[in-house]
Design a protein around this motif. Structure first.
Motif, PDB file in Angstrom:
ATOM      1  N   ARG A  70     -14.882   3.716  -2.544  1.00 11.40           N
ATOM      2  CA  ARG A  70     -14.798   2.585  -3.472  1.00 11.40           C
ATOM      3  C   ARG A  70     -14.207   1.322  -2.834  1.00 11.40           C
ATOM      4  O   ARG A  70     -14.321   0.243  -3.392  1.00 11.40           O
ATOM      5  CB  ARG A  70     -13.946   2.972  -4.685  1.00 11.40           C
ATOM      6  CG  ARG A  70     -12.470   3.039  -4.358  1.00 11.40           C
ATOM      7  CD  ARG A  70     -11.616   3.286  -5.586  1.00 11.40           C
ATOM      8  NE  ARG A  70     -10.207   3.243  -5.213  1.00 11.40           N
ATOM      9  CZ  ARG A  70      -9.222   3.452  -6.050  1.00 11.40           C
ATOM     10  NH1 ARG A  70      -9.468   3.725  -7.316  1.00 11.40           N
ATOM     11  NH2 ARG A  70      -7.975   3.395  -5.652  1.00 11.40           N
ATOM     12  N   HIS A  71     -13.518   1.461  -1.710  1.00 10.99           N
ATOM     13  CA  HIS A  71     -12.773   0.317  -1.177  1.00 10.99           C
ATOM     14  C   HIS A  71     -13.726  -0.765  -0.667  1.00 10.99           C
ATOM     15  O   HIS A  71     -14.582  -0.498   0.166  1.00 10.99           O
ATOM     16  CB  HIS A  71     -11.856   0.779  -0.049  1.00 10.99           C
ATOM     17  CG  HIS A  71     -10.748  -0.182   0.255  1.00 10.99           C
ATOM     18  ND1 HIS A  71     -10.987  -1.450   0.715  1.00 10.99           N
ATOM     19  CD2 HIS A  71      -9.403  -0.071   0.129  1.00 10.99           C
ATOM     20  CE1 HIS A  71      -9.835  -2.074   0.883  1.00 10.99           C
ATOM     21  NE2 HIS A  71      -8.857  -1.267   0.527  1.00 10.99           N
ATOM     22  N   LEU A  75       0.834  -1.205   0.000  1.00  8.90           N
ATOM     23  CA  LEU A  75       0.000   0.000   0.000  1.00  8.90           C
ATOM     24  C   LEU A  75       0.867   1.253   0.000  1.00  8.90           C
ATOM     25  O   LEU A  75       0.692   2.159  -0.817  1.00  8.90           O
ATOM     26  CB  LEU A  75      -0.908  -0.026   1.232  1.00  8.90           C
ATOM     27  CG  LEU A  75      -1.798   1.192   1.438  1.00  8.90           C
ATOM     28  CD1 LEU A  75      -2.952   1.173   0.448  1.00  8.90           C
ATOM     29  CD2 LEU A  75      -2.331   1.238   2.863  1.00  8.90           C
ATOM     30  N   GLU A  76       1.832   1.298   0.910  1.00  5.94           N
ATOM     31  CA  GLU A  76       2.636   2.517   1.038  1.00  5.94           C
ATOM     32  C   GLU A  76       3.577   2.697  -0.152  1.00  5.94           C
ATOM     33  O   GLU A  76       3.800   3.817  -0.599  1.00  5.94           O
ATOM     34  CB  GLU A  76       3.421   2.502   2.350  1.00  5.94           C
ATOM     35  CG  GLU A  76       2.497   2.740   3.536  1.00  5.94           C
ATOM     36  CD  GLU A  76       3.117   2.397   4.875  1.00  5.94           C
ATOM     37  OE1 GLU A  76       4.178   2.950   5.192  1.00  5.94           O
ATOM     38  OE2 GLU A  76       2.535   1.560   5.597  1.00  5.94           O
ATOM     39  N   ASP A 122      -8.442   9.384   1.935  1.00  8.99           N
ATOM     40  CA  ASP A 122      -8.937   9.938   0.675  1.00  8.99           C
ATOM     41  C   ASP A 122     -10.416   9.587   0.485  1.00  8.99           C
ATOM     42  O   ASP A 122     -10.831   8.445   0.697  1.00  8.99           O
ATOM     43  CB  ASP A 122      -8.088   9.339  -0.452  1.00  8.99           C
ATOM     44  CG  ASP A 122      -8.461   9.879  -1.809  1.00  8.99           C
ATOM     45  OD1 ASP A 122      -7.962  10.953  -2.156  1.00  8.99           O
ATOM     46  OD2 ASP A 122      -9.256   9.197  -2.510  1.00  8.99           O
ATOM     47  N   VAL A 150      -5.035   0.760   5.287  1.00 11.30           N
ATOM     48  CA  VAL A 150      -5.104   2.203   4.987  1.00 11.30           C
ATOM     49  C   VAL A 150      -4.975   2.986   6.298  1.00 11.30           C
ATOM     50  O   VAL A 150      -4.238   3.976   6.385  1.00 11.30           O
ATOM     51  CB  VAL A 150      -6.427   2.547   4.267  1.00 11.30           C
ATOM     52  CG1 VAL A 150      -6.568   4.048   4.079  1.00 11.30           C
ATOM     53  CG2 VAL A 150      -6.510   1.811   2.931  1.00 11.30           C
ATOM     54  N   GLN A 210      -7.576  -5.569  -3.563  1.00  9.50           N
ATOM     55  CA  GLN A 210      -8.219  -4.807  -2.502  1.00  9.50           C
ATOM     56  C   GLN A 210      -7.231  -3.870  -1.814  1.00  9.50           C
ATOM     57  O   GLN A 210      -7.562  -2.727  -1.510  1.00  9.50           O
ATOM     58  CB  GLN A 210      -8.826  -5.760  -1.481  1.00  9.50           C
ATOM     59  CG  GLN A 210      -9.991  -6.513  -2.075  1.00  9.50           C
ATOM     60  CD  GLN A 210     -10.762  -7.288  -1.017  1.00  9.50           C
ATOM     61  OE1 GLN A 210     -10.285  -7.513   0.078  1.00  9.50           O
ATOM     62  NE2 GLN A 210     -11.963  -7.695  -1.373  1.00  9.50           N
ATOM     63  N   ILE A 211      -6.023  -4.341  -1.590  1.00  8.36           N
ATOM     64  CA  ILE A 211      -5.023  -3.460  -0.963  1.00  8.36           C
ATOM     65  C   ILE A 211      -4.800  -2.233  -1.845  1.00  8.36           C
ATOM     66  O   ILE A 211      -4.779  -1.103  -1.378  1.00  8.36           O
ATOM     67  CB  ILE A 211      -3.685  -4.209  -0.740  1.00  8.36           C
ATOM     68  CG1 ILE A 211      -3.867  -5.266   0.339  1.00  8.36           C
ATOM     69  CG2 ILE A 211      -2.569  -3.246  -0.370  1.00  8.36           C
ATOM     70  CD1 ILE A 211      -2.671  -6.168   0.564  1.00  8.36           C
ATOM     71  N   LEU A 212      -4.701  -2.464  -3.158  1.00  7.63           N
ATOM     72  CA  LEU A 212      -4.419  -1.357  -4.072  1.00  7.63           C
ATOM     73  C   LEU A 212      -5.604  -0.394  -4.201  1.00  7.63           C
ATOM     74  O   LEU A 212      -5.438   0.742  -4.633  1.00  7.63           O
ATOM     75  CB  LEU A 212      -3.993  -1.904  -5.445  1.00  7.63           C
ATOM     76  CG  LEU A 212      -2.616  -2.586  -5.421  1.00  7.63           C
ATOM     77  CD1 LEU A 212      -2.406  -3.452  -6.646  1.00  7.63           C
ATOM     78  CD2 LEU A 212      -1.503  -1.550  -5.305  1.00  7.63           C
ATOM     79  N   MET A 213      -6.777  -0.854  -3.795  1.00  6.77           N
ATOM     80  CA  MET A 213      -7.932   0.050  -3.728  1.00  6.77           C
ATOM     81  C   MET A 213      -7.691   1.186  -2.747  1.00  6.77           C
ATOM     82  O   MET A 213      -8.358   2.199  -2.783  1.00  6.77           O
ATOM     83  CB  MET A 213      -9.169  -0.719  -3.260  1.00  6.77           C
ATOM     84  CG  MET A 213      -9.809  -1.560  -4.322  1.00  6.77           C
ATOM     85  SD  MET A 213     -10.612  -0.515  -5.515  1.00  6.77           S
ATOM     86  CE  MET A 213     -11.663  -1.717  -6.289  1.00  6.77           C
ATOM     87  N   GLY A 214      -6.764   0.991  -1.835  1.00 11.09           N
ATOM     88  CA  GLY A 214      -6.466   2.013  -0.836  1.00 11.09           C
ATOM     89  C   GLY A 214      -5.503   3.077  -1.330  1.00 11.09           C
ATOM     90  O   GLY A 214      -5.100   3.940  -0.569  1.00 11.09           O
ATOM     91  N   VAL A 215      -5.127   3.026  -2.614  1.00 11.19           N
ATOM     92  CA  VAL A 215      -4.187   4.021  -3.152  1.00 11.19           C
ATOM     93  C   VAL A 215      -4.946   5.044  -3.981  1.00 11.19           C
ATOM     94  O   VAL A 215      -5.458   4.722  -5.056  1.00 11.19           O
ATOM     95  CB  VAL A 215      -3.122   3.340  -4.039  1.00 11.19           C
ATOM     96  CG1 VAL A 215      -2.136   4.360  -4.571  1.00 11.19           C
ATOM     97  CG2 VAL A 215      -2.399   2.249  -3.257  1.00 11.19           C
ATOM     98  N   PRO A 216      -5.060   6.283  -3.506  1.00 10.60           N
ATOM     99  CA  PRO A 216      -5.758   7.296  -4.280  1.00 10.60           C
ATOM    100  C   PRO A 216      -5.022   7.548  -5.598  1.00 10.60           C
ATOM    101  O   PRO A 216      -3.792   7.525  -5.634  1.00 10.60           O
ATOM    102  CB  PRO A 216      -5.695   8.552  -3.397  1.00 10.60           C
ATOM    103  CG  PRO A 216      -5.245   8.096  -2.058  1.00 10.60           C
ATOM    104  CD  PRO A 216      -4.506   6.815  -2.251  1.00 10.60           C
ATOM    105  N   GLY A 217      -5.784   7.754  -6.668  1.00 11.46           N
ATOM    106  CA  GLY A 217      -5.157   8.066  -7.950  1.00 11.46           C
ATOM    107  C   GLY A 217      -4.756   6.839  -8.750  1.00 11.46           C
ATOM    108  O   GLY A 217      -4.124   6.956  -9.798  1.00 11.46           O
ATOM    109  N   LEU A 218      -5.117   5.674  -8.246  1.00  8.64           N
ATOM    110  CA  LEU A 218      -4.812   4.448  -8.976  1.00  8.64           C
ATOM    111  C   LEU A 218      -6.128   3.820  -9.403  1.00  8.64           C
ATOM    112  O   LEU A 218      -7.053   3.712  -8.606  1.00  8.64           O
ATOM    113  CB  LEU A 218      -4.034   3.497  -8.048  1.00  8.64           C
ATOM    114  CG  LEU A 218      -3.215   2.394  -8.690  1.00  8.64           C
ATOM    115  CD1 LEU A 218      -2.107   2.981  -9.553  1.00  8.64           C
ATOM    116  CD2 LEU A 218      -2.605   1.507  -7.616  1.00  8.64           C
ATOM    117  N   VAL A 223     -11.153   6.801  -1.951  1.00 11.37           N
ATOM    118  CA  VAL A 223     -10.790   5.505  -1.389  1.00 11.37           C
ATOM    119  C   VAL A 223     -11.859   5.040  -0.404  1.00 11.37           C
ATOM    120  O   VAL A 223     -12.284   3.889  -0.415  1.00 11.37           O
ATOM    121  CB  VAL A 223      -9.396   5.577  -0.711  1.00 11.37           C
ATOM    122  CG1 VAL A 223      -9.137   4.354   0.155  1.00 11.37           C
ATOM    123  CG2 VAL A 223      -8.307   5.741  -1.752  1.00 11.37           C
ATOM    124  N   THR A 248      -7.668  -5.500   4.351  1.00  7.92           N
ATOM    125  CA  THR A 248      -6.890  -4.603   3.486  1.00  7.92           C
ATOM    126  C   THR A 248      -7.302  -3.147   3.724  1.00  7.92           C
ATOM    127  O   THR A 248      -6.508  -2.235   3.523  1.00  7.92           O
ATOM    128  CB  THR A 248      -7.069  -4.959   1.998  1.00  7.92           C
ATOM    129  OG1 THR A 248      -8.449  -4.878   1.666  1.00  7.92           O
ATOM    130  CG2 THR A 248      -6.581  -6.365   1.716  1.00  7.92           C
TER     131      THR A 248
END
Lengths: 302, 565
Positions: B194-195, A75-76, B188, B212, A106-114, B191, B208
């Motif tokens: 949609r998460h 995530l980070e 965000d 965050v 799902q983890i990558l859902m936590g990245v804004p702008g992706l 986020v 997951t």
């Protein structure tokens, strides 16, 4: 968000062929900036001449691509890449062999702008049936297939797809060559950049591209080299190197990069031995051009 | 008399100190050759011998001695040993406010069992009133829906609208935040919406989605001042539990260097009655960046920093399957009732490759296993390595020992493996997992210590703190009684006798971490580490063993009383 960065997870069990695909992709000369997040930095095997800079967990390449180690937080790390100064056209994330791509999505859902990540699972046709029966990883390998959006069937015997009931039951788009995968990746980034680069079709162009390294004499004056570089043919797309040159009679190390017309010289600490000496030039040059350039740059005279 | 004293001075080596003899109502030595004593003579931090005042005379007549009778009504054991806990996790958790379904005894607070939704909300309100204002973020740990019902953002907003409140789930895998906390972390908006594992409406972040929040809270949770505060409280927890030796069974869980700096500053001091065996995780870099040989080199290099209080002993920690509290253990057929799958923390082939490198380098291996498929993998690899490169030393320990089979225990025995078990699972999870996760048979037989005894496999008990309270007597109590949370006896055939349980927190625990020559029993030549109890576990009703209080510890001959409120 309209300019969200597309993201692809490259899944598949240990030894399926993910790293080979990544090495191939990073070594190609395409117009796309792709950042790849990998688990095992050591397995990345890129021609040293293509490496622009290695800074801790990030490898920047001359073709605009980069490769970062995922470290302890996907995530980070993904967040840092997306927020970085120079966000990529496409983020490619290599899944560890133990990972379920669904969870990584799902983890990558936590990245804004992706953008919501897609998953391409690499299947080693020669071993996956054995894997599916393995008491420890059978279920995991099955989950990696099920959670994929598309599959790359690697190492086909005589180009024939295996007749396997598990594969047959999965109604997912399939690719059977690295070329197809590159083409698919090219299309993924297209929405954002309007650069519908067919990474697959690049093969012919890539063959014409040459990367060559010229030793630059240490007694050359910096301003002389700079002048010479402006006389390079425009077919040189890119050049870079860490060079020892004379600056008003004294030795000085410079990082040089750019192309012939627009090139920067930055004073640098004495060189790191890992980086090859000399100037790396990249471009579709003819043999005749190449001889001319060699003569031009390897003699101290103007 | 004067002449005798002079004689003493002349004949004694100049650097020797006086002898102290501690007397007690009973000393349980945990040495089979002399199980009981009434007095123990100590000099220079070592045990001269245990016996009676009379039998100690060859020492005391010659050198004189101070007889310390302060424990004359107490029961003395060898210093308790916890062969598996995580000081760094403890340091991060302890500065949080505890509201838990089970009782927790902490040095600065006695945490009562809180059950039911109303009870939880009441405790939360009180906790916030007490401590909320003093923390930038009020973090409370221990919530679990099975005991506390559903909890939402609205409940937390009702406690405070403006001050960030974070409810950290018992399993560590879920968080509930009030609006102020969501704003504080700066999640965000897109986020949030949609998460798939963030429920914005009720402020719940699971799995997951929890990542965050954890990324946003990192600077707060890992702030050095907070970490040192947590480590200080952890040392008190360990003392309160009666420990004198523990193993950090995954040193480097966050960061080798930072953990070392903090530990060295806080533990490597004369006034701290504790030594810590450091067992590094065998993957120095996440994602296995180094080659196996390089990983061995990195771990080899750590040993140079050993001192008396913090030391290495060519041991290394690996993991097979996921956490038991998160129901991510890998299960053989028929798996989980709801059909979900567990996870591998390392790819099985990678696990094997890495363990092999340390095995052939002579390291002793500790393997975290929770489900029976996790155990199967660990034992398969043990069998393979024994065939390739046989070793006779006790070099392979299963850690946790959640769900296993009798056949696995037999095979473990056959190939020279041992077990360090966390019996607390039976108490806290036994009933919940029976009803909701894996059914009665497998849940009730978790941590099958009776089978280990029948098969004669050496074993120890551990807390894995913060996964269970760092209270050896509570673990012994679970092992002896196997009482579930509501008081049902789970698999009585897997109970063990009191003596076996007491060995498992003393001499057998020392043996599991290879320190049996210097600690773990009270015999001539070992370190003078004792745990002094107000009652005798062999005499009280077995179901009250957990209520016995630790009066003091003695560390290398020095008394450290437990301060009671």
């Amino acid at each position: 968000m309209t300019d969200a960065i597309p993201c692809l997870i490259l899944g598949g069990y240990l030894g399926a062929g993910k790293t080979t695909l990544i090495n191939g992709l990073l070594s190609r000369h395409h117009g796309k900036q792709i950042t790849v997040l990998v688990n095992d930095f050591g397995a990345i095997n890129i021609d040293a001449a293509l490496i622009n800079n290695k800074d801790g967990d990030t490898l920047s390449l001359t073709n605009g691509c980069a490769c970062c180690s995922i470290g302890d937080s996907l995530l980070e790390t993904a967040d840092r890449v997306v927020r970085g100064e120079n966000p990529p056209d496409l983020l490619l994330v290599e899944a560890s062999g133990a990972a379920e791509p669904g969870r990584m999505k799902q983890i990558l859902m936590g990245v804004p702008g992706l953008k919501a990540a897609q998953c391409l699972t690499v299947v080693d046709a020669s071993t996956f049936q054995k894997r599916l029966r393995d008491k420890f990883v059978g279920k995991l390998v099955r989950a990696q297939l099920k959670q994929a959006d598309c599959l790359y069937i690697n190492r086909l015997a005589e180009g024939k797809e295996p007749e396997d009931p598990v594969l047959a039951s999965l109604n997912k788009p399939r690719m059977t060559s690295a070329q197809e995968v590159f083409r698919y990746l090219g299309a993924l980034g297209a929405e954002k950049t309007d650069l519908s680069v067919d990474l697959g079709a690049e093969k012919e162009a890539a063959e014409a591209l040459q990367t060559f390294t010229l030793p630059i004499p240490a007694d050359m004056e910096r301003k002389d080299l700079q002048a010479k570089l402006t006389r390079l043919p425009t077919s040189i797309h890119r050049l870079k190197g860490i060079l020892t040159l004379k600056e008003r009679g004294a030795d000085q190390v410079f990082t040089v990069q750019g192309n012939g017309q627009d090139c920067t010289f930055v004073k640098t600490e004495p060189r790191n031995r890992d980086i090859p000496s000399g100037l790396v030039l990249i471009g579709p040059v003819s043999d005749q051009d190449r001889r001319r350039i060699t003569d031009l740059l390897t003699t101290a005279q103007l | 008399m004067q002449l005798a004293a002079l004689f003493v001075r002349l004949t004694r080596k100049p650097d020797m100190s006086d002898i102290t003899v501690f007397t007690a109502r009973r000393i349980h030595t945990m040495s089979a050759s002399q199980p009981h004593a009434e007095a123990v003579a100590v000099r220079d931090g070592l045990i001269l011998e245990a016996g009676t005042l009379d039998s100690l005379k060859p020492w005391t007549d010659r050198y004189g001695a101070t007889v310390d009778e302060r424990f004359k009504d107490k029961t003395i054991f060898p210093g308790f040993v916890d062969p598996h806990l995580h000081p760094s996790l403890g340091a991060v958790l302890l500065p949080s406010y505890f509201i838990t379904a089970m009782e927790w005894s902490l040095p600065d607070r006695k945490v009562p069992a809180t059950k039911g939704r109303d009870g939880y909300l009441q405790a939360l309100k009180e906790g916030f009133e007490k401590e909320g204002a003093s923390r930038d973020v009020f973090v409370t740990w221990g919530y679990h829906q099975l005991w506390h019902g559903d909890l939402t953002k609205a409940d937390l907003n009702a406690v405070s609208k403006d001050h960030p409140i974070v409810v950290w789930h018992r399993s560590f895998h879920e968080l509930i935040l009030n609006d102020a906390a969501i704003a504080h972390i700066g999640v965000d908006q897109e986020v949030m919406e949609r998460h798939p594992q963030i429920n914005a409406e009720i402020g719940r972040f699971s799995e997951t989605g929890a990542k965050v929040v954890m990324a946003g809270l990192k600077d707060f949770l890992f702030n050095p001042a907070r970490f040192l505060e947590g480590l200080q409280s952890l040392l008190q927890v360990i003392h309160l539990g009666g420990h004198t030796t523990v193993a950090d069974m995954a040193y480097g869980i966050f960061d080798f260097e930072q953990e070392w700096m903090a530990f060295n500053a806080m533990i490597n001091r004369d006034e701290v009655p504790l030594r810590v065996l450091m067992v590094p995780k065998g993957l120095p870099e996440d994602g296995a960046k180094e080659s196996p040989a390089d990983a061995v080199k990195v771990i080899d290099g750590l040993a140079d920093r050993s001192n008396d209080k913090l030391f290495f002993d060519r041991r290394v920690k690996f993991f097979t399957d996921g956490a038991i509290f998160s129901e991510l253990m890998q299960m053989e057929e028929p798996g989980y009732i709801d059909g979900h799958e567990g996870e591998w923390l390392m790819v099985p082939e990678l696990f094997e490759e890495r363990v092999r490198a340390f095995w052939t380098a002579g390291y002793r291996i500790h393997v975290h296993c929770t489900g029976n498929l996790g155990h199967e993998l660990a034992i398969d690899v043990l069998e393979k390595l024994q065939r390739e490169h046989p070793r006779l030393d006790p070099c392979y320990t299963i850690e946790h020992f959640g769900v296993s089979t009798e056949e696995q225990v037999q095979r473990l025995k056959q190939f020279g493996g041992r077990v360090s078990a966390n019996p607390y699972y039976v108490h806290e999870l036994g009933e919940a997992y029976w009803v909701k996760s894996i059914g009665f048979e497998r849940a009730s037989q978790m941590v099958r210590l009776g089978t280990l005894m029948r098969e004669n496999v050496p074993f120890a008990l551990h807390s894995d703190f913060t996964m269970a309270p760092a209270e050896p007597l509570k673990n012994a109590w679970v092992a002896v009684n196997r009482l579930s949370e509501s008081g049902k006896v789970l698999a009585p055939e897997e109970k063990i006798p009191v003596h076996q349980a007491m060995k498992a927190i003393t001499i057998d625990a020392a043996r599991i971490i290879g320190l049996e020559n210097s600690i773990g029993s009270i015999r001539s030549g070992k370190k003078a580490d004792f745990t002094v109890l107000d009652d005798d576990p062999y005499e009280v009703a077995p179901e009250t063993i957990k209520d016995i209080t630790v009066h003091a510890t003695v560390f290398e001959g020095r008394v450290f009383e437990v301060i009671k409120e």
